[in-house]
Design a protein around this motif. Structure first.
Motif, PDB file in Angstrom:
ATOM      1  N   PHE A 123     -81.526  -8.745 -40.787  1.00 32.22           N
ATOM      2  CA  PHE A 123     -82.858  -8.077 -41.416  1.00 32.22           C
ATOM      3  C   PHE A 123     -83.981  -8.464 -40.171  1.00 32.22           C
ATOM      4  O   PHE A 123     -84.765  -7.571 -39.978  1.00 32.22           O
ATOM      5  N   ASP A 124     -83.860  -9.694 -39.720  1.00 31.50           N
ATOM      6  CA  ASP A 124     -85.135 -10.312 -39.023  1.00 31.50           C
ATOM      7  C   ASP A 124     -84.802  -9.547 -37.559  1.00 31.50           C
ATOM      8  O   ASP A 124     -85.821  -9.041 -36.862  1.00 31.50           O
ATOM      9  N   PHE A 125     -83.718  -9.060 -37.337  1.00 32.75           N
ATOM     10  CA  PHE A 125     -83.605  -8.630 -35.764  1.00 32.75           C
ATOM     11  C   PHE A 125     -83.615  -6.986 -35.845  1.00 32.75           C
ATOM     12  O   PHE A 125     -83.767  -6.467 -34.623  1.00 32.75           O
ATOM     13  N   LEU A 178     -84.344 -12.151 -49.276  1.00 35.03           N
ATOM     14  CA  LEU A 178     -84.340 -11.491 -47.802  1.00 35.03           C
ATOM     15  C   LEU A 178     -85.861 -11.558 -47.264  1.00 35.03           C
ATOM     16  O   LEU A 178     -86.852 -11.482 -47.903  1.00 35.03           O
ATOM     17  N   LYS A 179     -85.796 -12.362 -45.875  1.00 31.97           N
ATOM     18  CA  LYS A 179     -87.066 -12.707 -45.224  1.00 31.97           C
ATOM     19  C   LYS A 179     -86.502 -12.813 -43.942  1.00 31.97           C
ATOM     20  O   LYS A 179     -85.521 -13.073 -43.599  1.00 31.97           O
ATOM     21  N   ARG A 180     -87.785 -13.068 -43.189  1.00 38.45           N
ATOM     22  CA  ARG A 180     -87.523 -13.346 -41.801  1.00 38.45           C
ATOM     23  C   ARG A 180     -86.996 -14.611 -41.555  1.00 38.45           C
ATOM     24  O   ARG A 180     -87.632 -15.459 -42.168  1.00 38.45           O
ATOM     25  N   LEU A 181     -85.818 -14.681 -41.063  1.00 41.38           N
ATOM     26  CA  LEU A 181     -85.169 -16.241 -40.744  1.00 41.38           C
ATOM     27  C   LEU A 181     -85.700 -17.038 -39.524  1.00 41.38           C
ATOM     28  O   LEU A 181     -86.123 -18.148 -39.470  1.00 41.38           O
ATOM     29  N   PHE A 182     -85.638 -16.189 -38.342  1.00 43.83           N
ATOM     30  CA  PHE A 182     -86.181 -16.855 -37.254  1.00 43.83           C
ATOM     31  C   PHE A 182     -87.349 -16.464 -36.650  1.00 43.83           C
ATOM     32  O   PHE A 182     -88.437 -17.515 -36.378  1.00 43.83           O
ATOM     33  N   LEU A 183     -88.034 -15.255 -36.815  1.00 40.64           N
ATOM     34  CA  LEU A 183     -89.315 -14.982 -36.481  1.00 40.64           C
ATOM     35  C   LEU A 183     -90.163 -15.316 -37.356  1.00 40.64           C
ATOM     36  O   LEU A 183     -90.118 -15.466 -38.595  1.00 40.64           O
ATOM     37  N   PRO A 184     -91.559 -15.345 -36.846  1.00 35.53           N
ATOM     38  CA  PRO A 184     -92.754 -15.686 -37.797  1.00 35.53           C
ATOM     39  C   PRO A 184     -92.752 -14.577 -38.854  1.00 35.53           C
ATOM     40  O   PRO A 184     -92.430 -13.316 -38.630  1.00 35.53           O
ATOM     41  N   ASP A 233     -95.311 -12.738 -39.557  1.00 31.91           N
ATOM     42  CA  ASP A 233     -96.187 -11.789 -39.237  1.00 31.91           C
ATOM     43  C   ASP A 233     -95.867 -10.743 -38.042  1.00 31.91           C
ATOM     44  O   ASP A 233     -96.549 -10.065 -37.476  1.00 31.91           O
ATOM     45  N   TRP A 234     -94.479 -11.124 -37.689  1.00 34.93           N
ATOM     46  CA  TRP A 234     -94.089 -10.400 -36.427  1.00 34.93           C
ATOM     47  C   TRP A 234     -93.794  -9.195 -36.759  1.00 34.93           C
ATOM     48  O   TRP A 234     -93.310  -8.609 -37.892  1.00 34.93           O
TER      49      TRP A 234
END
Lengths: 372, 153, 340
Positions: free
Chosen positions: B113-115, B126-132, B134-135
């Motif tokens: 999901f993040d990438f 489900l959320k951004r895992l690596f990136l901030p 607000d990316w």
């Protein structure tokens, strides 16, 4: 006022940040803890503090260049990471490696495994409060690093593997040095048990703590000593042998207890197994070439390729989708630490803060491996 | 179990599976996204298959479609299978989550999901895992542009 | 009137001089112990330890103290400033007060009161208030957890320290430190009381180590769990006070052990009975041996978990201790002490 006593003295859970700057997280891992007093209710890792997007970078690099990026993932098993990409390229091109290359790769991989486990052991002791273990672990690890340095010029990110073989041949005194190290190390390894393993406080701190059942271990995709500590036979060297593991006999260390002590003992026993493997191979390094000539620009055939190797932390998978060009269309590194970390919440909920430190320690996390 | 036997069992499921003709070390099967969760459930629970180990979950951008590739292995039978699924919707790609089948999918789907921006239906967190948080954008997509941080050759 | 004045000023001057002497001793002992700990740690860890500043690195701690003095004093924004600043003084002053009653030799004892032992245990337990204050007032979650652990731990282990000393008081019949030592002219108490005395000594060492918050009972700091525990937010000289107090407390616990179990300034078998000025040498020598023992614990043992600490105290040490007192009473009643 109709406040009852329990209203006035009610307790509430609170958040606490463990990391990204914390001695027990071994790098820039941030754990968001929800705790009730000392008891942990939830652990949520917050990742990405050193994410470099190696997968994206690799999409523009040639395969030779990608090898050098893999060092920077799990830097403690740099050699095995390199080997994974090299094996993938060699298998895709259907190149047969000379026996000499296979044997030297395996010896170096096992030395790396010992070095990695030594660092883990030292840090594990520190985490449970026995400060002296760190120095003991580093004393012996230093000798391995010296061997690496003499062989390939680097102590940590070795880059000794290249697609098609090895960067350099071994030096004439390599065998003698390794043998000297093994004789030294075999006298020192029992000391580790005396100092830490047999200590009653250590046993109390680890036995029954951070239990992970075999079913969960498989479902969480844990591998390496974490999986094997839960009784799950997951050694890639056994099940999908590569390099010289195809024709040597060694024991897969498995413990069924599934607790922190089991994972600890798996690693200690693995060091003994690694010693046995190296001793088996060190006198039988076949003569021959140390590399096979490859084209300057390596192009993988169209298709999908997967290669797994057993690093010190578990199963590292490299998945490449190639369209026949000199760069991978998509490369995915399935890192062992990432999957192992996902099991943390399951293992620790209900434990104490002190347990968390011991459990994260036996997961043996290397943060660049998780963040990639 | 050999790949041929696996293929025979899978064909009987009648889920519109397409077997890949490309040479690969694993048997590769493409499933329509509607049948994904059903297929995965069967793969895990069928006693002859019992694919209980999801060892790799890869997001991929095929150019037009976004897809996910699942690498499965059975720890009892020691056979492996690759399942592919894709969706043509690049704006709002939605696939079924397999988190309820393999716990490891929890983190791996968050990574995808993040990438890639693929949303997984029924994923618990489900959320951004690596990136901030607000990316903007999904960096591993092929059409991602970042003139500052990306070095393009 | 003038007579009264001169005697008054005389005694004040005397008191000031003694106080200055003790302060000097306090500082030097603290610095030496820090140096010793580092050298001992290095010895256990295959290192050299400090060896550059001064002979054998003896000046290293002074250099460190200078560094700490010149450091900026930082603190958290929402800390309770008054309590935050008060805490280190609490800790260090209680450590200093306890020093006053220690009998270094037959002559050197500032304050020989008849409740000496009671006074020591009482004063050494006041120090924990400083730790609680420091942990609570710095408005840091880690510090708060550390302080809470400290409260729990000290309150529990206080009991064992007190009871194990009480076992020995049955033998001496006095709480006055000089009398306790006098009794031991017939043999050190650990020999006189044989089995129960040995048990009492073991319990005292365990509980004493816990009292000083040192490994394996260093949950209060627990750097791998809590960063630095209760003094996370302290820097510079305020931190140094906590640090120094830890070492002085260790000295005090070791000194109590020497007085109560190992004959204080008495020489073994009275070999230097004709040279009373050697008392201080014997006293400090024995204390250093006990301190070395405590350092040995620290550099080899892992840390206990917080619930294990409480289990150890309430389920094991305390019941054993209570039985031990009865045991000792029976020994005395049947006149089974060993006396030379």
């Amino acid at each position: 006022m109709t406040n009852t006593i329990s209203d006035r003295f009610k307790t509430e859970e609170y958040f606490i940040n463990m990391g990204p700057q914390h001695p027990a997280t071994h790098g820039v891992l941030r754990l968001i803890l929800t705790i009730d007093g000392e008891i942990i209710k939830n652990v949520e890792p917050d990742l990405g503090y050193i994410h470099r997007s190696i997968e994206k970078m690799s999409e523009r690099d040639s395969y030779q260049q990608i090898v050098h990026l893999t060092d920077r993932m799990d830097y403690l098993s740099a050699h095995m990471n390199n080997e994974a990409v090299c094996l993938l390229v060699e298998n895709a091109l259907e190149m047969e490696m000379p026996e000499r290359v296979k044997v030297i790769r395996t010896i170096m991989a096992e030395l790396t495994r010992i070095a990695s486990h030594l660092l883990w052991w030292g840090v594990m002791g520190m985490d449970v409060g026995a400060l002296t273990t760190f120095m003991y672990g580093f004393r012996d690890r230093e000798l391995i690093n010296d061997i690496f340095e003499e062989t390939c010029g680097a102590r940590l990110t070795m880059n000794y593997n290249i697609p098609g073989g090895l960067m350099f041949d071994i030096l004439p005194n390599f065998q003698q040095r390794v043998k000297d190290f093994l004789t030294h190390f075999k006298t020192k390894l029992p000391e580790y048990d005396t100092l830490l393993t047999n200590n009653v406080i250590f046993q109390k701190r680890t036995k029954g703590v951070g239990y992970l059942s075999m079913e969960d271990a498989i479902s969480f995709g844990t591998s390496g000593p974490v999986g094997r500590g839960s009784g799950y036979s997951c050694d890639v060297r056994k099940h999908h042998p590569y390099s010289a593991y195809t024709n040597i006999d060694f024991k897969e260390v498995i413990r069924t207890e599934g607790d922190t002590l089991a994972r600890y003992e798996v690693r200690i026993q693995e060091m003994w197994e690694s010693i046995a493997i190296i001793e088996n191979l060190i006198d039988n390094i076949p003569e021959g070439d140390f590399k096979v000539a490859t084209k300057a620009v390596i192009k993988l055939p169209k298709g999908e390729f997967y290669q797994k190797v057993e690093t010190a932390r578990g199963e590292l998978g490299v998945f490449v989708v190639s369209t026949g060009t000199k760069n991978p269309y998509r490369i995915k590194f399935r890192s062992p630490g990432f999957s192992n970390l996902s099991a943390l919440n399951k293992m620790i909920v209900g434990g104490k803060i002190g347990d968390l430190v011991a459990v994260t320690s036996t997961l043996d996390l290397v943060i660049p491996d998780i963040d990639r | 179990m050999s790949d041929q036997e696996l293929q025979d069992i899978l064909t009987e499921f009648d889920l519109g599976l397409v077997f890949s003709e490309e040479t690969s070390q694993y048997l590769t099967v493409r499933v329509p996204k509607e049948g994904l969760h059903l297929l995965m459930n069967k793969l895990k629970s069928d006693i002859n298959l019992s694919f209980d180990y999801l060892f790799c979950l890869t997001g991929i951008d095929w150019g037009e479609e976004l897809g996910v590739i699942y690498h499965l292995e059975s720890t009892t039978h020691r056979h492996s299978l690759v399942v592919k699924v894709q969706t043509a919707d690049r704006e709002n790609p939605i696939l079924d989550s397999v988190e309820d089948i393999w716990l490891t999918a929890n983190f791996h789907e968050m990574e995808v999901f993040d990438f890639f921006g693929i949303k997984f239906k029924n994923h618990p967190n489900l959320k951004r895992l690596f990136l901030p948080k607000d990316w903007t954008g999904y960096p591993l997509r092929k059409d991602y542009v970042d003139t500052i941080n990306m070095v393009v050759k | 009137m003038t007579d009264l004045f001169t005697t008054y000023t005389g005694s004040v001057l005397q008191m000031l001089l003694i106080a200055a002497g003790y302060l000097g001793f306090f500082a030097i002992a603290g610095l030496l112990l820090v140096w010793l700990e580092r050298r001992v740690a290095a010895f256990f860890q295959l290192r050299l330890g400090p060896n550059r500043v001064g002979p054998f690195g003896l000046m290293q701690t002074i250099a460190d103290a200078l560094k700490l003095l010149s450091k900026e004093l930082t603190g958290t924004d929402k800390a309770d400033k008054f309590l935050y600043n008060l805490a280190p003084y609490f800790v260090i002053i209680t450590a200093l007060i306890a020093l006053a009653v220690l009998p270094f030799s037959q002559q050197i004892q500032a304050f020989d009161i008849n409740i000496g032992l009671f006074f020591l245990t009482a004063v050494s337990s006041v120090g924990v208030i400083g730790i609680l204050l420091g942990g609570w007032s710095s408005n840091n979650k880690y510090a708060l957890i550390g302080a809470m652990r400290s409260g729990v731990q000290t309150v529990s282990y206080e009991l064992s320290v007190g009871l194990s000393l009480l076992t020995m008081v049955l033998l001496t019949g006095s709480l006055q430190l000089s009398e306790i030592i006098e009794v031991q002219k017939d043999g050190w108490l650990i020999v006189q009381g044989h089995v129960p005395a040995l048990i009492a000594f073991l319990i005292f060492m365990i509980a004493g180590t816990a009292e000083t918050n040192r490994a394996p009972f260093d949950l209060v700091e627990a750097e791998s769990e809590l960063g630095a525990g209760f003094h996370t937010e302290y820097s510079g000289m305020k931190f140094a006070y906590f640090f120094l107090a830890e070492f002085i407390n260790m000295f005090i616990i070791a000194a109590i052990a020497v007085v109560v179990f190992f004959g204080g300034w008495l020489s073994p078998f009275g070999i230097t009975e004709s040279l009373p000025w050697l008392g201080a040498f014997w006293f400090l020598g024995k204390t250093l041996v006990i301190i070395f023992l405590m350092m040995w614990f620290r550099w080899t043992f892992p840390r206990l978990r917080v619930d294990q600490i409480l289990t150890l105290e309430w389920k094991y040490l305390l019941p054993i201790n209570l039985f031990n007192i009865v045991f000792m009473a029976v020994i005395i009643w049947l006149n089974l002490e060993i006396k030379f």
